[in-house]
Write an enzyme that holds these catalytic residues in place. Structure first.
Site, PDB file in Angstrom:
ATOM      1  N   HIS A 266      -2.663  -1.176  -3.275  1.00 49.10           N
ATOM      2  CA  HIS A 266      -3.737  -0.199  -3.099  1.00 49.10           C
ATOM      3  C   HIS A 266      -3.439   1.037  -3.954  1.00 49.10           C
ATOM      4  O   HIS A 266      -2.479   1.749  -3.696  1.00 49.10           O
ATOM      5  CB  HIS A 266      -3.850   0.213  -1.636  1.00 49.10           C
TER       6      HIS A 266
ATOM      7  N   SER B  60       0.847  -1.185   0.000  1.00 47.32           N
ATOM      8  CA  SER B  60       0.000   0.000   0.000  1.00 47.32           C
ATOM      9  C   SER B  60       0.886   1.239   0.000  1.00 47.32           C
ATOM     10  O   SER B  60       1.749   1.375  -0.868  1.00 47.32           O
ATOM     11  CB  SER B  60      -0.950  -0.034   1.201  1.00 47.32           C
TER      12      SER B  60
END
Length: 361
Positions: free
Chosen positions: A204, A177
């Site tokens: 992400h 992420s």
């Protein structure tokens, strides 16, 4: 324009004197409106202070000589040097400053932003259209700034890695992420082309950035990149990327494995999420999985990592010192799920050493 080329002085009362260690923020954006809005949003927070604002990358670099910033909000599309060109210089001059890229919604903006993230920018925020600076945007922005300040404890406080290596992997799955794209590039650069186990990646990112991200991963991984979709067959020597609108899941059918997409809500709230990828891999490959968790905030991946470990697989985690945000790797480290907690390139070395002869061609 002469006056606008200087960094604007900032009022000294934007921070709460009772806050011992406020997040020091620098704003570099050529739009006076954007600088003003961000200054107002951040200036109202008792745990933050604006240390400088600049409307060019050149003046932002100059400010770093005298102003220490924990987080810099950096626009990429500016006259003169531009944020993308300035980024390596910023990271060299101020290696402890986390750069939050403020990017446009255009295709060119996506390409520049993913490039910036690969060079070491920690995270990105889309620049909203006029009228889009609402409470939701403010909440997300402030949350990212606080996370980038470095809320993780010292690495020495983490539980030691106690898990041994598991079954020889037949597939590699990576979750990442905030700060993860830079870490992914470092990890994949260490993996030679003749290591041909399939590699799955859930990162992400806003959905509009995923095609550009996939192109970059193809170059970094030295193998074809495929966007996951329903019914796509998993083959050796390829890297598969989760789309932005669904979780990448894996199913076993006869002697082959295929990808699918799932859309159910998950505990982390992420879309796509690492957990469904890890969970389904653990079952479909009977634990012959190497899972890797790189830089990112939150705990996404920790439940799925437990599934992999319980099935006999291995989890590798990035260490705190090299993470933009030590959240996702921290979770598996503190739960004792990780077999190794190291910088990205060293994690790749550990994976390669443990993979066995069947992983190579």
């Amino acid at each position: 324009m002469g006056a606008l080329l200087r960094s604007e002085p900032v009022a000294s009362d934007t921070s709460d004197p009772t806050c011992a260690d406020p997040v020091r923020v620098m704003i570099v954006d050529d739009s006076l409106t954007v600088r003003t809005v961000f200054t107002r949003m951040i200036g109202l927070e008792t745990d933050m202070e604006i240390v400088a604002t600049s409307n060019t990358a050149e003046s932002g670099l100059s400010e770093l000589a005298s102003a220490t910033a924990d987080v810099m909000l950096l626009d990429l599309e500016m006259p003169g040097m531009g944020g993308l060109e300035a980024l390596p210089k910023i990271l060299e001059v101020a290696p402890d400053t986390k750069v939050l890229v403020i990017s446009s919604l255009t295709a060119d903006g996506a390409e520049a932003t993913v490039k910036a993230l690969s060079l070491g920018a920690a995270d990105t925020m889309l620049k909203p259209r006029p009228g889009g600076f609402n409470d939701d945007y403010k909440s997300t922005l402030l949350g990212k700034i606080r996370a980038l300040k470095g809320i993780a404890p010292d690495a020495n406080s983490a539980a030691p890695a106690t898990k041994g290596l598991g079954k020889p992997p037949q597939i590699v799955a990576i979750g990442a992420s905030t700060g993860g794209i830079h870490a992914l590039n470092l990890f994949l650069a260490q993996v030679p082309k003749n290591f041909d186990l399939p590699i799955l990646v859930t990162q992400h990112l806003p959905p509009s950035f995923i095609p550009v991200f996939a192109q970059q991963m193809e170059i970094a991984a030295k193998r074809p990149a495929v966007l996951a979709d329903e019914g796509v067959r998993i083959e050796r020597g390829k890297i598969y990327i989760a789309p932005g609108h669904g979780h990448m899941v894996v199913r076993k059918s006869g002697g082959s494995h295929t990808l699918g997409l799932a859309y159910h809500p998950v505990k982390s709230g992420c879309m796509p999420s690492v957990d469904p990828m890890f969970d389904t891999l653990a079952e479909a490959y009977d634990g012959h999985v190497a899972g890797v968790l790189l830089s990112g905030m939150g705990r996404d991946g920790s439940d799925g990592a437990q599934s992999i470990v319980s099935a006999g697989g291995t989890i590798f985690a990035q260490n705190a010192e090299t993470c933009a945000v030590w959240g996702m790797p921290r979770a598996v480290t503190e739960l004792g799920q990780a077999a190794a907690v190291l910088p990205p390139a060293e994690l790749a070395d550990e994976l390669l050493a443990s993979a066995g002869a069947d992983a190579w061609r």
